[in-house]
Design a protein around this motif. Structure first.
Motif, PDB file in Angstrom:
ATOM      1  N   THR A 124      -3.741   2.021 -46.878  1.00 49.22           N
ATOM      2  CA  THR A 124      -3.182   1.919 -45.536  1.00 49.22           C
ATOM      3  C   THR A 124      -4.005   0.934 -44.715  1.00 49.22           C
ATOM      4  O   THR A 124      -5.161   0.658 -45.032  1.00 49.22           O
ATOM      5  CB  THR A 124      -3.199   3.283 -44.811  1.00 49.22           C
ATOM      6  N   LEU A 125      -3.391   0.436 -43.658  1.00 48.17           N
ATOM      7  CA  LEU A 125      -4.145  -0.308 -42.661  1.00 48.17           C
ATOM      8  C   LEU A 125      -4.870   0.692 -41.777  1.00 48.17           C
ATOM      9  O   LEU A 125      -4.366   1.787 -41.515  1.00 48.17           O
ATOM     10  CB  LEU A 125      -3.207  -1.177 -41.822  1.00 48.17           C
ATOM     11  N   VAL A 126      -6.065   0.329 -41.316  1.00 48.51           N
ATOM     12  CA  VAL A 126      -6.826   1.222 -40.448  1.00 48.51           C
ATOM     13  C   VAL A 126      -6.003   1.559 -39.208  1.00 48.51           C
ATOM     14  O   VAL A 126      -5.470   0.675 -38.541  1.00 48.51           O
ATOM     15  CB  VAL A 126      -8.171   0.592 -40.054  1.00 48.51           C
ATOM     16  N   GLY A 127      -5.876   2.849 -38.931  1.00 51.84           N
ATOM     17  CA  GLY A 127      -5.115   3.297 -37.778  1.00 51.84           C
ATOM     18  C   GLY A 127      -3.627   3.434 -38.020  1.00 51.84           C
ATOM     19  O   GLY A 127      -2.890   3.819 -37.106  1.00 51.84           O
ATOM     20  N   ARG A 128      -3.166   3.174 -39.250  1.00 50.09           N
ATOM     21  CA  ARG A 128      -1.745   3.322 -39.578  1.00 50.09           C
ATOM     22  C   ARG A 128      -1.619   4.208 -40.809  1.00 50.09           C
ATOM     23  O   ARG A 128      -1.363   3.751 -41.921  1.00 50.09           O
ATOM     24  CB  ARG A 128      -1.099   1.951 -39.802  1.00 50.09           C
ATOM     25  N   PRO A 129      -1.820   5.505 -40.626  1.00 53.36           N
ATOM     26  CA  PRO A 129      -1.868   6.426 -41.769  1.00 53.36           C
ATOM     27  C   PRO A 129      -0.485   6.653 -42.391  1.00 53.36           C
ATOM     28  O   PRO A 129       0.550   6.416 -41.772  1.00 53.36           O
ATOM     29  CB  PRO A 129      -2.390   7.721 -41.139  1.00 53.36           C
ATOM     30  N   GLN A 278     -10.743  -0.931 -54.340  1.00 48.78           N
ATOM     31  CA  GLN A 278      -9.821  -0.237 -53.440  1.00 48.78           C
ATOM     32  C   GLN A 278     -10.413   1.086 -52.969  1.00 48.78           C
ATOM     33  O   GLN A 278     -10.310   1.444 -51.796  1.00 48.78           O
ATOM     34  CB  GLN A 278      -8.469  -0.015 -54.151  1.00 48.78           C
ATOM     35  N   ARG A 279     -11.060   1.804 -53.871  1.00 46.95           N
ATOM     36  CA  ARG A 279     -11.590   3.109 -53.507  1.00 46.95           C
ATOM     37  C   ARG A 279     -12.829   2.998 -52.623  1.00 46.95           C
ATOM     38  O   ARG A 279     -13.044   3.825 -51.742  1.00 46.95           O
ATOM     39  CB  ARG A 279     -11.917   3.911 -54.767  1.00 46.95           C
ATOM     40  N   LEU A 280     -13.639   1.987 -52.840  1.00 41.98           N
ATOM     41  CA  LEU A 280     -14.849   1.841 -52.049  1.00 41.98           C
ATOM     42  C   LEU A 280     -14.605   1.154 -50.718  1.00 41.98           C
ATOM     43  O   LEU A 280     -15.215   1.505 -49.710  1.00 41.98           O
ATOM     44  CB  LEU A 280     -15.894   1.045 -52.842  1.00 41.98           C
ATOM     45  N   CYS A 281     -13.711   0.169 -50.735  1.00 43.48           N
ATOM     46  CA  CYS A 281     -13.563  -0.686 -49.561  1.00 43.48           C
ATOM     47  C   CYS A 281     -12.239  -0.516 -48.828  1.00 43.48           C
ATOM     48  O   CYS A 281     -12.135  -0.859 -47.644  1.00 43.48           O
ATOM     49  CB  CYS A 281     -13.723  -2.153 -49.971  1.00 43.48           C
ATOM     50  N   GLY A 282     -11.220  -0.032 -49.500  1.00 38.77           N
ATOM     51  CA  GLY A 282      -9.910   0.094 -48.879  1.00 38.77           C
ATOM     52  C   GLY A 282      -9.783   1.357 -48.051  1.00 38.77           C
ATOM     53  O   GLY A 282     -10.585   2.289 -48.161  1.00 38.77           O
ATOM     54  N   SER A 283      -8.767   1.398 -47.211  1.00 37.51           N
ATOM     55  CA  SER A 283      -8.485   2.573 -46.387  1.00 37.51           C
ATOM     56  C   SER A 283      -7.301   3.343 -46.957  1.00 37.51           C
ATOM     57  O   SER A 283      -6.371   2.752 -47.510  1.00 37.51           O
ATOM     58  CB  SER A 283      -8.172   2.166 -44.944  1.00 37.51           C
ATOM     59  N   LEU A 284      -7.361   4.658 -46.822  1.00 39.78           N
ATOM     60  CA  LEU A 284      -6.227   5.509 -47.167  1.00 39.78           C
ATOM     61  C   LEU A 284      -6.280   6.725 -46.255  1.00 39.78           C
ATOM     62  O   LEU A 284      -7.026   7.664 -46.481  1.00 39.78           O
ATOM     63  CB  LEU A 284      -6.273   5.934 -48.641  1.00 39.78           C
ATOM     64  N   GLN A 285      -5.494   6.632 -45.188  1.00 40.33           N
ATOM     65  CA  GLN A 285      -5.456   7.702 -44.192  1.00 40.33           C
ATOM     66  C   GLN A 285      -4.123   8.433 -44.258  1.00 40.33           C
ATOM     67  O   GLN A 285      -3.090   7.831 -44.537  1.00 40.33           O
ATOM     68  CB  GLN A 285      -5.635   7.122 -42.785  1.00 40.33           C
ATOM     69  N   VAL A 286      -4.162   9.738 -43.984  1.00 39.45           N
ATOM     70  CA  VAL A 286      -2.926  10.517 -43.938  1.00 39.45           C
ATOM     71  C   VAL A 286      -2.801  11.211 -42.591  1.00 39.45           C
ATOM     72  O   VAL A 286      -3.802  11.620 -41.993  1.00 39.45           O
ATOM     73  CB  VAL A 286      -2.846  11.546 -45.082  1.00 39.45           C
TER      74      VAL A 286
END
Length: 318
Positions: A124-129, A278-286
């Motif tokens: 996800t983009l930061v702030g767009r879960p 992806q796991r270290l640097c990417g975002s994944l918000q719900v």
């Protein structure tokens, strides 16, 4: 006399076993543990043999009120199958469909399916879960198979009237966690300097006790019928924050060096670690607003409490 029985598939797994133990503690349902091999639950509750990949290895469901399906072929970082998607489909889709159809034929009232946030996508983009009602966009074979299983279950639900509840967790952690989370704690205990001090991503996690609590709510809640829910601790961490928090609970201070994010990503990709990037640097918000509003549910345990329990368990085990 208690007679409400819940079949839990994958009861030797991380989520399945925790759910069975919680049901035994609550005493409101009789858990029936469906397992493929040996289990520590023998003697604590009814245990039946279950093999998701085999058509003739389904247990009797004649006296079961709810099925909670946690068994699956899970996502792995280093896939060895030449046709991974076919193998995921064989187990996660075809096996789930066989179980659900037998459940409906046996009069099971509700089928709770533990899916994955990977149905929504990988990042996800930061702030767009991610939200529960977003259009699914799975990328890898595991996520695709879970999405196809969800679709098939909804069809079975419409055809038979069996209630379908779908829960999509992100990364699940807690006492006894294995795989990447356990390896991460192992690295932290070695007190090695890590070039992860300035990663500003945001990732949602869910502690095992919070996930199990939501599953228990979904066994009986009228408003959960035929709904899809996302779940988390309702607090997001950057990778840097998570490592510092875990290292503190493990005892000591994490040595995280400031390192340009772009350079780190390039270096990891050069050595074939694209998934790690992806796991270290990417975002994944719900976003769990739907879960909170429809079920009036809040995570009963803070992420700080759950991380402390996880760290203590790891130290005791090692």
């Amino acid at each position: 006399m208690i007679s409400r029985r819940v079949l839990v598939t994958g009861a030797t797994g991380f989520v399945g076993e925790a759910l069975v133990l919680r049901l035994l503690l609550d005493g409101l349902f009789v858990p029936v543990a469906a397992v493929r091999g040996q289990t520590r639950l023998l003697g604590l509750c009814p245990v039946v043999t279950f093999e998701l990949a085999k058509a003739g290895a389904l247990p009797s469901l004649s006296d079961i009120e709810v099925v909670v399906h946690t068994a699956a072929r899970v996502h792995v970082m280093t896939e060895t199958m030449s046709d991974a998607l076919s193998e995921f489909r064989r187990i996660n889709v075809e096996g789930t469909v066989r179980l659900a159809r037998k459940a409906a034929e046996s009069g099971v009232r509700r089928f709770v399916f533990i899916s994955s946030i990977k149905v929504n996508g990988e990042e996800t983009l930061v702030g767009r879960p991610f939200r529960a009602d977003d259009v699914p966009a799975p990328v890898d074979p595991y996520g695709i198979s879970k999405k196809e299983a969800e679709d098939a279950l909804r069809v079975i639900g419409r055809e038979t009237g069996m209630e379908i509840v779908i829960i999509r967790p992100p990364l699940v952690y807690g006492p006894g966690v294995k795989a990447n989370f356990s390896r991460m704690m192992g690295v932290l205990t070695k007190r090695l300097p890590l070039p992860l001090g300035t990663i500003a991503n945001r990732r949602s996690l869910v502690g095992i006790n919070n996930l199990v609590d939501l599953i228990v709510v979904c066994l009986d809640h009228a408003a959960a019928k035929n709904e899809t829910f996302l779940v988390s601790d309702d607090k997001d961490f950057s990778t840097s924050e998570l490592l510092r928090c875990l290292r503190r609970e493990l005892g000591g201070r994490a040595i995280l060096l400031p390192f340009p994010g772009g350079l780190l990503k390039s270096a990891l990709r050069l050595v074939g670690c694209g998934a790690v990037v992806q796991r270290l640097c990417g975002s994944l918000q719900v976003d769990i607003v739907k879960t909170r509003e429809i079920l009036q549910w809040r995570p009963p345990y803070s992420s700080e409490v759950e991380l402390k329990r996880t760290a203590i368990d790891y130290l005791e085990a090692h």
